[in-house]
Design a protein around this motif. Structure first.
Motif, PDB file in Angstrom:
ATOM      1  N   ALA A 117       0.744  -1.211  -0.140  1.00 22.66           N
ATOM      2  CA  ALA A 117       0.051  -0.153   0.027  1.00 22.66           C
ATOM      3  C   ALA A 117       0.850   1.368  -0.002  1.00 22.66           C
ATOM      4  O   ALA A 117       0.687   2.318  -0.719  1.00 22.66           O
ATOM      5  CB  ALA A 117      -1.068  -0.006   1.248  1.00 22.66           C
ATOM      6  N   GLY A 118       1.958   1.166   0.691  1.00 24.21           N
ATOM      7  CA  GLY A 118       2.764   2.486   0.937  1.00 24.21           C
ATOM      8  C   GLY A 118       3.322   2.798  -0.671  1.00 24.21           C
ATOM      9  O   GLY A 118       3.407   3.915  -0.984  1.00 24.21           O
TER      10      GLY A 118
ATOM     11  N   ALA B  14       2.456   1.859  -3.596  1.00 24.70           N
ATOM     12  CA  ALA B  14       1.367   2.400  -4.438  1.00 24.70           C
ATOM     13  C   ALA B  14       1.010   3.741  -4.178  1.00 24.70           C
ATOM     14  O   ALA B  14       0.688   4.374  -5.100  1.00 24.70           O
ATOM     15  CB  ALA B  14       0.075   1.363  -4.306  1.00 24.70           C
ATOM     16  N   LEU B  15       0.644   3.966  -2.800  1.00 20.45           N
ATOM     17  CA  LEU B  15       0.457   5.187  -2.456  1.00 20.45           C
ATOM     18  C   LEU B  15       1.332   6.317  -2.960  1.00 20.45           C
ATOM     19  O   LEU B  15       1.042   7.449  -3.777  1.00 20.45           O
ATOM     20  CB  LEU B  15       0.057   5.426  -1.155  1.00 20.45           C
ATOM     21  CG  LEU B  15      -0.843   6.504  -0.409  1.00 20.45           C
ATOM     22  CD1 LEU B  15      -2.230   6.255  -1.130  1.00 20.45           C
ATOM     23  CD2 LEU B  15      -0.931   6.497   0.868  1.00 20.45           C
ATOM     24  N   GLY B  16       2.864   5.994  -2.739  1.00 19.79           N
ATOM     25  CA  GLY B  16       3.776   6.881  -3.137  1.00 19.79           C
ATOM     26  C   GLY B  16       4.030   7.305  -4.635  1.00 19.79           C
ATOM     27  O   GLY B  16       4.012   8.123  -4.992  1.00 19.79           O
ATOM     28  N   VAL B  17       3.913   6.031  -5.329  1.00 17.36           N
ATOM     29  CA  VAL B  17       3.994   6.339  -6.724  1.00 17.36           C
ATOM     30  C   VAL B  17       2.926   6.999  -7.410  1.00 17.36           C
ATOM     31  O   VAL B  17       3.240   7.942  -8.071  1.00 17.36           O
ATOM     32  CB  VAL B  17       4.107   4.604  -7.225  1.00 17.36           C
ATOM     33  CG1 VAL B  17       4.033   4.931  -8.967  1.00 17.36           C
ATOM     34  CG2 VAL B  17       5.395   4.088  -6.962  1.00 17.36           C
TER      35      VAL B  17
ATOM     36  N   ALA C 252      -2.919  11.690  -0.860  1.00 16.52           N
ATOM     37  CA  ALA C 252      -1.714  10.640  -0.139  1.00 16.52           C
ATOM     38  C   ALA C 252      -1.083  11.325   0.997  1.00 16.52           C
ATOM     39  O   ALA C 252      -0.602  10.731   1.743  1.00 16.52           O
ATOM     40  CB  ALA C 252      -0.880  10.333  -1.500  1.00 16.52           C
ATOM     41  N   THR C 253      -0.932  12.571   0.683  1.00 16.93           N
ATOM     42  CA  THR C 253      -0.214  13.501   1.604  1.00 16.93           C
ATOM     43  C   THR C 253      -0.817  13.470   2.955  1.00 16.93           C
ATOM     44  O   THR C 253      -0.062  13.180   4.211  1.00 16.93           O
ATOM     45  CB  THR C 253       0.125  14.844   1.047  1.00 16.93           C
ATOM     46  OG1 THR C 253       0.938  14.717  -0.099  1.00 16.93           O
ATOM     47  CG2 THR C 253       1.297  15.489   2.132  1.00 16.93           C
ATOM     48  N   ILE C 254      -2.064  13.756   2.938  1.00 20.56           N
ATOM     49  CA  ILE C 254      -2.744  13.912   4.231  1.00 20.56           C
ATOM     50  C   ILE C 254      -2.809  12.549   5.061  1.00 20.56           C
ATOM     51  O   ILE C 254      -2.567  12.474   6.128  1.00 20.56           O
ATOM     52  CB  ILE C 254      -4.186  14.121   3.920  1.00 20.56           C
ATOM     53  CG1 ILE C 254      -4.283  15.889   3.521  1.00 20.56           C
ATOM     54  CG2 ILE C 254      -5.251  14.002   5.163  1.00 20.56           C
ATOM     55  CD1 ILE C 254      -5.492  16.077   2.913  1.00 20.56           C
ATOM     56  N   ILE C 255      -2.992  11.266   4.122  1.00 19.20           N
ATOM     57  CA  ILE C 255      -2.973   9.956   4.679  1.00 19.20           C
ATOM     58  C   ILE C 255      -1.711   9.761   5.446  1.00 19.20           C
ATOM     59  O   ILE C 255      -1.452   9.195   6.594  1.00 19.20           O
ATOM     60  CB  ILE C 255      -3.364   8.913   3.525  1.00 19.20           C
ATOM     61  CG1 ILE C 255      -4.821   9.051   3.082  1.00 19.20           C
ATOM     62  CG2 ILE C 255      -3.126   7.167   4.313  1.00 19.20           C
ATOM     63  CD1 ILE C 255      -4.941   8.329   1.903  1.00 19.20           C
ATOM     64  N   SER C 256      -0.827  10.353   4.637  1.00 20.92           N
ATOM     65  CA  SER C 256       0.627   9.850   5.186  1.00 20.92           C
ATOM     66  C   SER C 256       1.112  10.646   6.423  1.00 20.92           C
ATOM     67  O   SER C 256       1.462  10.213   7.440  1.00 20.92           O
ATOM     68  CB  SER C 256       1.832  10.271   4.273  1.00 20.92           C
ATOM     69  OG  SER C 256       1.698   9.667   3.025  1.00 20.92           O
ATOM     70  N   VAL C 257       0.728  11.969   6.467  1.00 20.77           N
ATOM     71  CA  VAL C 257       0.705  12.919   7.730  1.00 20.77           C
ATOM     72  C   VAL C 257       0.145  12.021   8.962  1.00 20.77           C
ATOM     73  O   VAL C 257       0.461  11.972  10.194  1.00 20.77           O
ATOM     74  CB  VAL C 257       0.385  14.274   7.514  1.00 20.77           C
ATOM     75  CG1 VAL C 257       0.288  14.970   8.872  1.00 20.77           C
ATOM     76  CG2 VAL C 257       1.518  14.849   6.475  1.00 20.77           C
TER      77      VAL C 257
ATOM     78  N   PRO D 107       3.988   2.264   9.337  1.00 23.39           N
ATOM     79  CA  PRO D 107       5.042   2.108   8.362  1.00 23.39           C
ATOM     80  C   PRO D 107       4.370   2.183   6.846  1.00 23.39           C
ATOM     81  O   PRO D 107       5.291   2.743   6.061  1.00 23.39           O
ATOM     82  CB  PRO D 107       5.067   0.615   8.532  1.00 23.39           C
ATOM     83  CG  PRO D 107       4.713   0.167   9.947  1.00 23.39           C
ATOM     84  CD  PRO D 107       3.695   1.119  10.200  1.00 23.39           C
ATOM     85  N   MET D 108       3.096   2.203   6.684  1.00 22.99           N
ATOM     86  CA  MET D 108       2.898   2.549   5.207  1.00 22.99           C
ATOM     87  C   MET D 108       3.116   3.700   4.953  1.00 22.99           C
ATOM     88  O   MET D 108       3.329   4.088   3.772  1.00 22.99           O
ATOM     89  CB  MET D 108       1.123   2.077   5.268  1.00 22.99           C
ATOM     90  CG  MET D 108       0.818   2.384   3.668  1.00 22.99           C
ATOM     91  SD  MET D 108      -1.023   2.473   3.877  1.00 22.99           S
ATOM     92  CE  MET D 108      -1.279   4.065   4.683  1.00 22.99           C
ATOM     93  N   ALA D 109       2.771   4.788   5.992  1.00 21.98           N
ATOM     94  CA  ALA D 109       2.971   6.077   5.799  1.00 21.98           C
ATOM     95  C   ALA D 109       4.246   6.584   5.618  1.00 21.98           C
ATOM     96  O   ALA D 109       4.685   7.286   4.524  1.00 21.98           O
ATOM     97  CB  ALA D 109       2.441   6.987   6.925  1.00 21.98           C
ATOM     98  N   ILE D 110       4.975   5.851   6.316  1.00 20.86           N
ATOM     99  CA  ILE D 110       6.578   6.154   5.914  1.00 20.86           C
ATOM    100  C   ILE D 110       6.993   5.802   4.727  1.00 20.86           C
ATOM    101  O   ILE D 110       7.655   6.649   3.964  1.00 20.86           O
ATOM    102  CB  ILE D 110       7.387   5.240   7.195  1.00 20.86           C
ATOM    103  CG1 ILE D 110       6.954   6.031   8.609  1.00 20.86           C
ATOM    104  CG2 ILE D 110       8.632   5.655   6.822  1.00 20.86           C
ATOM    105  CD1 ILE D 110       7.475   5.315   9.695  1.00 20.86           C
ATOM    106  N   ILE D 111       6.634   4.526   4.443  1.00 23.50           N
ATOM    107  CA  ILE D 111       6.988   4.249   2.998  1.00 23.50           C
ATOM    108  C   ILE D 111       6.449   4.907   1.966  1.00 23.50           C
ATOM    109  O   ILE D 111       7.068   5.186   0.844  1.00 23.50           O
ATOM    110  CB  ILE D 111       6.566   2.615   2.768  1.00 23.50           C
ATOM    111  CG1 ILE D 111       7.446   1.531   3.696  1.00 23.50           C
ATOM    112  CG2 ILE D 111       6.657   2.100   1.323  1.00 23.50           C
ATOM    113  CD1 ILE D 111       6.928   0.226   3.675  1.00 23.50           C
ATOM    114  N   ALA D 112       5.128   5.415   1.976  1.00 27.09           N
ATOM    115  CA  ALA D 112       4.674   6.358   1.140  1.00 27.09           C
ATOM    116  C   ALA D 112       5.330   7.529   0.812  1.00 27.09           C
ATOM    117  O   ALA D 112       5.536   7.945  -0.358  1.00 27.09           O
ATOM    118  CB  ALA D 112       3.069   6.323   1.360  1.00 27.09           C
ATOM    119  N   ARG D 113       5.571   8.237   1.802  1.00 29.44           N
ATOM    120  CA  ARG D 113       6.334   9.485   1.864  1.00 29.44           C
ATOM    121  C   ARG D 113       7.506   9.326   1.102  1.00 29.44           C
ATOM    122  O   ARG D 113       8.057  10.149   0.239  1.00 29.44           O
ATOM    123  CB  ARG D 113       6.612  10.016   3.217  1.00 29.44           C
ATOM    124  CG  ARG D 113       5.094  10.825   3.705  1.00 29.44           C
ATOM    125  CD  ARG D 113       5.512  11.187   5.069  1.00 29.44           C
ATOM    126  NE  ARG D 113       6.649  12.005   5.283  1.00 29.44           N
ATOM    127  CZ  ARG D 113       6.694  13.355   5.649  1.00 29.44           C
ATOM    128  NH1 ARG D 113       5.434  14.005   5.728  1.00 29.44           N
ATOM    129  NH2 ARG D 113       7.745  14.145   5.637  1.00 29.44           N
TER     130      ARG D 113
END
Ligand SMILES: Nc1ncnc2c1ncn2[C@@H]1O[C@H](COP(=O)(O)OP(=O)(O)O)[C@@H](O)[C@H]1O
Ligand SMILES: [Mg+2]
Lengths: 310, 335
Positions: free
Chosen positions: A112-113, A115-118, A132-137, A184-190
């Motif tokens: 998920a991380g 996919a969201l980041g890309v 995506a940024t809001i989800i990450s934060v 962790p997903m949020a960290i990976i996404a960012r």
């Protein structure tokens, strides 16, 4: 290669020894004893006998040396509180549960991380990017027990899609794994987003376009790979993140994993369990980080872990 | 001779937070088969933007061709659908960038980077593509091609990397090769080797070359024709002889005077052109060079000079060369 592995192995042993030593003395420096309940002490004679039984009456240095000796034989000793069960038994029983939870959390957070980041990077400064940024934060800022509580409230209590707690079927894994993977997903996404944005401005992307390659090929073959490589380096610390997160999550969802024993052992001053679980977790982490390094060296041609002879 | 490439009145602008940057403002030139055109000028004058516009490599949300035509074998590339343009990129028109270190992918083997273009455009099998890649590596002077094919960028020296870039660009036998400062990042001795390589390849394949450089030494060695650019415009165009021996535009003269020369005394000071190029957000109404030009007249500041032809191949945009300008004789002649 062999000498590289040997060097790493020795440094891993030293790291482990430092952890063992620091934990051992810190643990004994904290006031309290395994035989104390809510401030009430046991009968002094009983306590004295118990102390003798678990070697706790010897000087600290002697206890330390004898612990190291048993550790070398992979003997983590008996639990003081849950005797006669040994720490080895406890880990053998509870670790598979924690490992399963950890594996699925990590799997979900990576997929998920990324996919969201890309998607965020490809739609830079568009709506999806902001979402995506809001989800990450949120994922980074909100502690996982809050996420767990929300998941339980909606998915278990209101919509009754998944069980609220305990362990058993695959359905029991979903909510705790989600709660655990959010951070962790949020960290990976960012991280993925930042890498991808950086890679997309690299000149070799322009070269790839100048060859007439289709934009999808340019992104999948030239951009994605290079933006994902550094994500592997994150895995080590994310695994640690998931491990420590699991202490809380296992408690909330009443999962019979290692985290629960670890937390309980600290409350109870169950010295052998504190030491045993710490040693086990540390060893696991050190080995996983070593594997991450090896994998990274294999996947990224620029990284040479060891010097080729000749 | 037939015109392979004809650029007519090309205008390119970038949208930025500060406004519209008019990076290229009415560039025209043509390129014939087997010819080498050099584009020279100070940095920021629009050389790369011109090159990338021909390849249509400037993303739409960044910058746009606002006016003009780019005729390739008679087809206007400006209006060509993207899909067809992709078919031309790398197969008919190829490009080489300044720094091979950053312009090649560090995590994909050199062989794969050479072959992917062949596979894309010529629909060959991988074995056939590999055979062509090997041949190409040999052509650009890389020894042990079979072994080199499997290696990665960091295993090559600077000169070798640039050779690989050239191999990638030429592997589909394009008719035009655009090289944007291909030697700027290299040592002098390697520069000379790469320039020689361009010449050899041109003899063997007949490819037409557009070379962008600010090194007039490179121009002298390789080019047939030269476009001198200033602030998004071609201020003087001519054959190499005309530009080097009869420069007419004060900017061209300035460039030549600021170049170190072997035939002059070592102690002769170089004469850099004072001042800096104008702001492309709001280009001046008159000649863009007027503010730095020691011969500037009133008319220069207010009106754009038209091109004056000084022969079939030599053109200059300067009021001093305008047929309406008064002829001024040197003092001795006036006696
Ligand atoms: N992506 C961009 N966004 C905004 N301005 C740009 C961009 N690319 C180039 N420019 C502007 O276009 C002008 C010409 O640039 P360029 O063609 O790269 O110069 P050079 O002659 O050195 O190759 C410069 O003034 C530069 O500021
Ligand atoms: Mg440039």
């Amino acid at each position: 290669m062999l000498s590289f592995v040997l060097k790493r192995f020795i440094s891993m042993l030293i790291t482990l020894w430092v952890i063992v030593t620091v934990t051992f003395f810190l643990m004994h420096a904290v006031p309290g004893s395994p035989f104390e309940r809510e401030g009430k002490a046991l009968n002094p004679t009983v306590e004295k006998n118990l102390m003798a039984l678990y070697n706790l009456d010897k000087p600290l240095a002697v206890q330390y040396v004898s612990y190291l000796k048993s550790l070398v034989q992979f003997e983590l000793g008996p639990s003081i509180i849950r005797s006669p069960e040994t720490v080895n038994d406890m880990i053998g029983r509870s670790f598979p549960v924690s490992a399963k939870l950890g594996f699925f959390s990590l799997l979900f957070s990576v997929i998920a991380g990324i996919a969201l980041g890309v998607v965020a990077a490809l739609r830079h400064n568009k709506l999806i990017d902001y979402v995506a940024t809001i989800i990450s934060v949120i994922g980074i800022a909100v502690p996982n027990f809050v996420v767990a509580a929300l998941l339980i409230k909606y998915f278990a209590v209101e919509w009754k899609l998944f069980p609220a707690a305990t362990w058993g079927t695959w359905k029991h894994i979903v909510l705790p794994a989600l709660a655990l993977s959010f951070g962790p997903m949020a960290i990976i996404a960012r991280f993925t987003r930042a890498n991808m944005l950086d890679v997309l401005t690299q000149e070799y992307i322009e070269t790839a376009k100048a060859k007439g390659l289709h934009p999808a090929v340019v992104i999948l073959k030239h951009a994605l790979r290079n933006s994902l490589l550094p994500v592997i380096t994150l895995l080590g610390s994310l695994i640690a993140n998931v491990l420590t997160g699991s202490f809380v999550i296992e408690k909330i969802f009443a999962i019979p994993g290692m985290g629960k024993y670890f937390v309980d052992s600290i409350y109870n001053r169950d010295y052998t369990v504190i030491m045993g679980t710490t040693v086990f977790y540390s060893t696991l982490l050190i080995i996983l980080m070593f594997l991450v390094d090896i994998v990274y060296g294999i996947i990224d041609p620029r990284i040479k872990l060891y010097k080729k002879e000749g | 001779m037939e015109k392979l490439l004809q650029v007519e009145d090309l205008h390119v602008s970038f949208k930025t937070h500060g406004g519209e940057v008019k990076a290229v403002r009415g560039v025209s030139f043509s390129l014939e088969k087997g010819e080498t055109l050099a584009i020279v000028g100070e940095s920021g004058c629009g050389k790369s933007v011109t090159a990338r516009s021909i390849m249509r490599l400037i993303p739409e949300h960044v910058g746009k061709i606002t006016k003009g035509k780019i005729l390739f074998n008679g087809t206007d590339l400006v209006t060509l659908p993207e899909k067809e343009m992709r078919g031309l990129r790398g197969s008919q028109i190829s490009m080489i960038f300044q720094d091979a270190m950053t312009s090649l992918n560090p995590t994909i083997s050199i062989g794969e980077q050479i072959m992917e273009g062949i596979v894309r455009h010529q629909k060959l099998s991988r074995a056939e593509a590999k055979a062509q890649a090997l041949e190409m590596l040999q052509l650009v002077g890389i020894a042990n091609p079979e072994r080199r094919l499997k290696q990665y960028l960091h295993e090559f020296s600077g000169g070798m990397r640039q050779r690989i870039m050239i191999a990638i660009a030429l592997v589909c036998k394009p008719s035009i090769l655009i090289a944007d400062e291909p030697t700027t990042a290299l040592d002098v001795t390697i520069q000379a080797q790469i320039i020689d390589l361009f010449k050899t390849i041109q003899q063997k394949t007949g490819v037409s070359i557009v070379i962008i450089t600010h090194d007039l030494g490179v121009v002298a060695k390789i080019a047939n024709k030269v476009n001198v650019m200033y602030a998004g415009q071609v201020v003087e165009a001519g054959t190499v002889r005309e530009i080097f021996y009869q420069p007419q535009h004060p900017y061209t003269k300035g460039l030549l005077e600021s170049m170190p020369r072997l035939d002059l005394d070592r102690d002769t000071p170089l004469a850099p052109i004072p001042g800096s190029p104008p702001d492309l957000f709001a280009p001046p109404a008159g000649c863009a060079f007027a503010a730095r030009c020691q011969y500037a007249l009133e008319v220069c500041r207010n009106h754009q000079p038209a091109y004056s032809s000084l022969g079939t191949t030599h053109q200059v945009a300067c009021w001093l060369q305008d047929p309406r300008a008064q002829t001024v004789y040197p003092l001795q002649a006036a006696k």
